[in-house]
Design a protein around this motif. Structure first.
Motif, PDB file in Angstrom:
ATOM      1  N   GLN A   1       0.832  -1.203   0.000  1.00 28.43           N
ATOM      2  CA  GLN A   1       0.000   0.000   0.000  1.00 28.43           C
ATOM      3  C   GLN A   1       0.867   1.254   0.000  1.00 28.43           C
ATOM      4  OE1 GLN A   1      -2.673  -0.387   3.339  1.00 28.43           O
ATOM      5  NE2 GLN A   1      -3.877  -2.017   2.378  1.00 28.43           N
ATOM      6  N   GLY A   2       1.993   1.195   0.700  1.00 29.69           N
ATOM      7  CA  GLY A   2       2.912   2.325   0.714  1.00 29.69           C
ATOM      8  C   GLY A   2       3.505   2.593  -0.652  1.00 29.69           C
ATOM      9  N   TYR A   3       3.849   1.524  -1.366  1.00 29.02           N
ATOM     10  CA  TYR A   3       4.374   1.678  -2.728  1.00 29.02           C
ATOM     11  C   TYR A   3       3.354   2.397  -3.610  1.00 29.02           C
ATOM     12  CZ  TYR A   3       8.388  -1.525  -2.154  1.00 29.02           C
ATOM     13  OH  TYR A   3       9.568  -2.114  -1.791  1.00 29.02           O
ATOM     14  N   ALA A   4       2.096   1.942  -3.559  1.00 25.17           N
ATOM     15  CA  ALA A   4       1.059   2.543  -4.390  1.00 25.17           C
ATOM     16  C   ALA A   4       0.788   3.993  -3.973  1.00 25.17           C
ATOM     17  CB  ALA A   4      -0.220   1.714  -4.315  1.00 25.17           C
ATOM     18  N   ALA A   5       0.740   4.232  -2.659  1.00 21.37           N
ATOM     19  CA  ALA A   5       0.453   5.578  -2.162  1.00 21.37           C
ATOM     20  C   ALA A   5       1.552   6.565  -2.518  1.00 21.37           C
ATOM     21  CB  ALA A   5       0.259   5.540  -0.642  1.00 21.37           C
ATOM     22  N   GLY A   6       2.766   6.060  -2.739  1.00 20.35           N
ATOM     23  CA  GLY A   6       3.894   6.922  -3.071  1.00 20.35           C
ATOM     24  C   GLY A   6       3.978   7.311  -4.530  1.00 20.35           C
ATOM     25  N   THR A   7       2.931   7.008  -5.320  1.00 20.71           N
ATOM     26  CA  THR A   7       2.896   7.406  -6.725  1.00 20.71           C
ATOM     27  C   THR A   7       1.737   8.367  -6.952  1.00 20.71           C
ATOM     28  OG1 THR A   7       1.369   5.685  -7.531  1.00 20.71           O
ATOM     29  CG2 THR A   7       3.700   5.098  -7.331  1.00 20.71           C
ATOM     30  N   ALA A   8       1.875   9.204  -7.964  1.00 19.69           N
ATOM     31  CA  ALA A   8       0.811  10.148  -8.274  1.00 19.69           C
ATOM     32  C   ALA A   8      -0.454   9.433  -8.735  1.00 19.69           C
ATOM     33  CB  ALA A   8       1.277  11.127  -9.348  1.00 19.69           C
ATOM     34  N   LEU A   9      -0.299   8.308  -9.427  1.00 16.02           N
ATOM     35  CA  LEU A   9      -1.461   7.570  -9.937  1.00 16.02           C
ATOM     36  C   LEU A   9      -2.027   6.567  -8.938  1.00 16.02           C
ATOM     37  CD1 LEU A   9      -0.398   6.959 -13.656  1.00 16.02           C
ATOM     38  CD2 LEU A   9      -1.832   8.775 -12.696  1.00 16.02           C
ATOM     39  N   LYS A  10      -1.347   6.407  -7.791  1.00 17.77           N
ATOM     40  CA  LYS A  10      -1.845   5.577  -6.682  1.00 17.77           C
ATOM     41  C   LYS A  10      -2.061   4.123  -7.071  1.00 17.77           C
ATOM     42  CE  LYS A  10      -1.854   9.317  -4.313  1.00 17.77           C
ATOM     43  NZ  LYS A  10      -0.662   9.601  -3.468  1.00 17.77           N
ATOM     44  N   ARG A  11      -1.187   3.609  -7.914  1.00 22.08           N
ATOM     45  CA  ARG A  11      -1.271   2.197  -8.262  1.00 22.08           C
ATOM     46  C   ARG A  11       0.088   1.723  -8.764  1.00 22.08           C
ATOM     47  NH1 ARG A  11      -4.235   4.678 -12.554  1.00 22.08           N
ATOM     48  NH2 ARG A  11      -3.248   4.431 -14.606  1.00 22.08           N
ATOM     49  N   LEU A  12       0.284   0.411  -8.737  1.00 19.06           N
ATOM     50  CA  LEU A  12       1.502  -0.169  -9.275  1.00 19.06           C
ATOM     51  C   LEU A  12       1.363  -0.318 -10.792  1.00 19.06           C
ATOM     52  CD1 LEU A  12       2.384  -2.963  -6.684  1.00 19.06           C
ATOM     53  CD2 LEU A  12       2.736  -0.494  -6.549  1.00 19.06           C
ATOM     54  N   SER A  13       2.511  -0.391 -11.455  1.00 16.38           N
ATOM     55  CA  SER A  13       2.516  -0.599 -12.899  1.00 16.38           C
ATOM     56  C   SER A  13       2.279  -2.077 -13.213  1.00 16.38           C
ATOM     57  CB  SER A  13       3.859  -0.172 -13.493  1.00 16.38           C
ATOM     58  OG  SER A  13       4.153   1.177 -13.185  1.00 16.38           O
ATOM     59  N   ASP A  14       1.965  -2.353 -14.463  1.00 15.86           N
ATOM     60  CA  ASP A  14       1.865  -3.723 -14.961  1.00 15.86           C
ATOM     61  C   ASP A  14       3.021  -3.972 -15.936  1.00 15.86           C
ATOM     62  OD1 ASP A  14      -0.527  -4.514 -13.649  1.00 15.86           O
ATOM     63  OD2 ASP A  14      -1.670  -3.286 -15.067  1.00 15.86           O
ATOM     64  N   PRO A  15       3.396  -5.240 -16.133  1.00 10.13           N
ATOM     65  CA  PRO A  15       4.477  -5.532 -17.091  1.00 10.13           C
ATOM     66  C   PRO A  15       4.207  -4.978 -18.482  1.00 10.13           C
ATOM     67  CG  PRO A  15       3.966  -7.478 -15.784  1.00 10.13           C
ATOM     68  CD  PRO A  15       2.913  -6.453 -15.461  1.00 10.13           C
TER      69      PRO A  15
END
Length: 250
Positions: free
Chosen positions: A202-216
């Protein structure tokens, strides 16, 4: 039809890249140290077992590519491992060396052996997989950060050296990318920090402007773009695919 080599291309981001290039009509050759994964790579992608950090194996690989394909148009130097996760005072030297060998030596060897094939035709594209860790740093990941930071420096130097021969070089810097690899990274970081894996994620996602992880697929799309004529004036660049990371310490 381009001739594309992807190191560490039998699973994860590398395999998604390979499938994207193949879907675009390119001839694709992937390598990996995981023999079972290599055996499972779907046709028409060519696959072989090769350790990216072993110069003898890499030299043999490029001889085979030259013999079978007569050259190489696109190199995706993608081989990498996460390395140890630990405070710097506890960092094992052997783990440090192994991480730099795969991530950095592997990138250098790929470029070293691809360069003559690309010079011979006066054109080519080299795409190195770095990381946002190579742009910002990441606590408890010193070997990985050092290697990925160095990959960017290597890429910029290669771009300068090979530009006069019509060869472009760039680095993709993924952030946290969904898949088994980031799951392992998160588990290791959670243990090192005394947190739950879900809290780290959740911290990883929250630390991005788009609030989500990338996909391959996001990384593969960038690779396809950089290999295309649409990117003909893009060289020497480190391009983040991360949803704009602005907090790297969840």
């Amino acid at each position: 039809m381009r001739r594309v080599l992807i190191t560490a291309g039998a699973n994860g981001i590398g395999l998604v890249m390979a499938q994207a290039f193949a879907a675009a009509g390119d001839r694709v050759w992937v390598t990996d140290v995981d023999a079972a994964a290599v055996a499972a790579v779907p046709a028409p992608i060519r696959a072989s077992v090769c350790d990216a950090a072993n110069e003898g194996q890499m030299a043999t690989l490029f001889k085979e590519i030259s013999a079978e394909w007569g050259g190489l148009d696109v190199l995706c130097s993608n081989a990498g491992i996460k390395g140890p996760t630990a405070p710097i005072e506890d960092m094992p030297l052997d783990g440090w060396h192994q991480c730099l060998a795969v991530n950095l030596d592997g990138a250098m060897l790929a470029a070293k052996h691809a360069a003559p094939l690309m010079k011979a035709r006066g054109a080519g594209v080299m795409i190195f997989t770095s990381s946002t860790s190579g742009l910002y740093g990441t606590p408890f990941r010193a070997p990985y950060v050092a290697a990925k930071w160095a990959v960017i420096g290597l890429m910029k130097t290669v771009a300068m050296e090979l530009g006069p021969f019509g060869i472009r070089a760039n680095a993709i810097c993924p952030g946290s990318v969904n898949g088994p690899r980031i799951d392992r990274v998160i588990e290791a970081e959670a243990e090192a920090k005394g947190m739950t894996p879900e809290a780290v994620r959740q911290g990883y996602a929250a630390g991005t402007a788009l609030k989500r992880l990338s996909d391959p697929e996001d990384v593969a799309d960038m690779a396809l773009f950089l290999a295309s004529d649409a990117a003909r004036m893009i060289s020497g660049q480190a391009l983040a695919v991360d949803g704009m990371t602005y907090n790297v310490d969840p």
